[in-house]
Enzyme design. Structure first.
Site, PDB file in Angstrom:
ATOM      1  N   GLN A  47      40.036  35.818 107.659  1.00  0.00           N
ATOM      2  CA  GLN A  47      38.949  36.451 107.997  1.00  0.00           C
ATOM      3  C   GLN A  47      38.006  36.321 106.860  1.00  0.00           C
ATOM      4  O   GLN A  47      38.493  37.098 105.801  1.00  0.00           O
ATOM      5  CB  GLN A  47      38.832  37.397 108.900  1.00  0.00           C
ATOM      6  N   ASP A  48      36.650  36.346 106.827  1.00  0.00           N
ATOM      7  CA  ASP A  48      35.810  36.565 105.915  1.00  0.00           C
ATOM      8  C   ASP A  48      34.851  37.807 106.303  1.00  0.00           C
ATOM      9  O   ASP A  48      34.227  37.796 107.358  1.00  0.00           O
ATOM     10  CB  ASP A  48      34.821  35.643 105.377  1.00  0.00           C
ATOM     11  N   HIS A  62      39.774  53.158 104.595  1.00  0.00           N
ATOM     12  CA  HIS A  62      40.488  52.620 105.686  1.00  0.00           C
ATOM     13  C   HIS A  62      41.678  51.436 105.594  1.00  0.00           C
ATOM     14  O   HIS A  62      41.791  51.006 104.490  1.00  0.00           O
ATOM     15  CB  HIS A  62      39.430  51.443 106.206  1.00  0.00           C
ATOM     16  N   LYS A  72      43.210  42.721 101.412  1.00  0.00           N
ATOM     17  CA  LYS A  72      41.951  42.139 101.115  1.00  0.00           C
ATOM     18  C   LYS A  72      41.608  41.570  99.728  1.00  0.00           C
ATOM     19  O   LYS A  72      42.325  42.110  98.744  1.00  0.00           O
ATOM     20  CB  LYS A  72      41.101  43.536 101.367  1.00  0.00           C
ATOM     21  N   TYR A 132      34.363  40.067 101.337  1.00  0.00           N
ATOM     22  CA  TYR A 132      35.896  40.230 101.250  1.00  0.00           C
ATOM     23  C   TYR A 132      36.528  39.101 102.423  1.00  0.00           C
ATOM     24  O   TYR A 132      36.192  39.032 103.345  1.00  0.00           O
ATOM     25  CB  TYR A 132      36.502  41.637 101.180  1.00  0.00           C
ATOM     26  N   GLU A 143      43.916  50.309 113.466  1.00  0.00           N
ATOM     27  CA  GLU A 143      42.857  50.649 112.716  1.00  0.00           C
ATOM     28  C   GLU A 143      43.494  52.280 112.163  1.00  0.00           C
ATOM     29  O   GLU A 143      43.905  52.911 113.024  1.00  0.00           O
ATOM     30  CB  GLU A 143      41.624  51.027 113.307  1.00  0.00           C
ATOM     31  N   ASP A 170      33.635  58.143 109.162  1.00  0.00           N
ATOM     32  CA  ASP A 170      34.544  58.323 108.035  1.00  0.00           C
ATOM     33  C   ASP A 170      34.485  59.973 107.510  1.00  0.00           C
ATOM     34  O   ASP A 170      35.495  60.141 107.158  1.00  0.00           O
ATOM     35  CB  ASP A 170      33.787  57.717 106.916  1.00  0.00           C
TER      36      ASP A 170
END
Length: 184
Positions: A47-48, A62, A72, A132, A143, A170
Site C-alpha cells: 500500500q502507498d 502511530h 513503512k 510512504y 491500530e 493524537d
C-alpha cells in the site's frame, strides 16, 4: 543506492543514487532487488500513502499491532520533516529508544521503519508532502498510538510544541506505559 544502519537495530536510512544534469534529476525511488542486496531487506510493500501538511503539524506516534503490523518506507516529495521512529519491541536492547532524521525533498533520503516501531513526524517547512509505502493494509482494530509528548520518552520534535498543530486523536493517545503494544 546506499543503505545506512542506525543505532537502533532494523531502522535503515536509504540514500538513492541521484543522476543530475542541466534538465534536472532522476533516481529510482524504490527498487526491491536493490534494497534486498544493499540492506538485506526483504519487505514486500502492499500500500502507498501520501499526506500533505502545513508547518508545525505533528502526526504520531502511530503503529499497528500484531497480527497485522506495518513496516513503512518514508520519503518526502516537497518540503522537510523531522521523522521519528520509537522502538516498541518489548525485550529489544533499544526498547523505548527513539531515532530521528530530517527527510526532505532536497536530501531525498528515505527511512525504513520495520515492524515493532511507533512512527511520527513534525513538519519543518511551510508545507510538506510525505509519501510512504506500507507492507500491510491499514487495520483499524490493530491500530495503536502513544502520546507524542510522553515525558518518559523525551522525544525532540525539532519544533516549538506550543506552536504544534496536532489532531484531537493524537492529543488523546495514551502514555507509553498505558499503550496497548503487542510486540515481543
Amino acid at each position: 543506492m546506499k543503505v545506512t544502519t542506525t543505532p537502533i537495530d532494523g531502522l535503515l536510512i536509504i540514500e538513492p543514487k541521484v543522476h543530475t544534469d542541466d534538465r534536472g534529476y532522476f533516481f529510482e525511488s524504490y527498487n526491491k532487488l536493490g534494497l534486498e542486496a544493499a540492506g538485506n531487506c526483504t519487505t514486500v510493500f502492499l500500500q502507498d500513502n501520501q499526506a500533505r501538511s502545513i508547518k508545525n503539524v505533528l502526526r504520531g506516534l502511530h503503529y499497528q499491532n500484531l497480527p497485522i503490523p506495518q513496516a513503512k518506507l518514508i520519503r518526502v516529495l516537497e518540503g522537510s520533516i523531522w521523522d521519528v521512529a520509537l522502538d516498541i519491541r518489548n525485550g529489544s536492547k533499544t526498547f523505548m529508544q527513539w531515532y530521528g532524521i530530517e527527510l526532505s525533498a532536497e536530501n531525498k533520503l528515505q527511512f525504513l521503519i520495520p515492524h515493532g516501531f511507533a512512527h511520527g513526524y513534525a513538519v519543518l517547512t511551510d508545507t510538506a508532502e510525505v509519501f510512504y509505502k506500507c507492507d500491510n493494509y491499514y487495520s483499524k482494530p490493530n491500530e495503536g498510538g502513544i502520546y507524542f509528548n510522553d515525558p518518559t520518552l523525551g522525544i525532540d520534535w525539532k519544533i516549538n510544541l506550543a506552536d504544534a498543530i496536532i489532531s484531537e486523536k493524537d492529543q488523546k493517545q495514551p502514555l507509553f506505559k498505558d499503550a496497548v503494544i503487542s510486540f515481543e
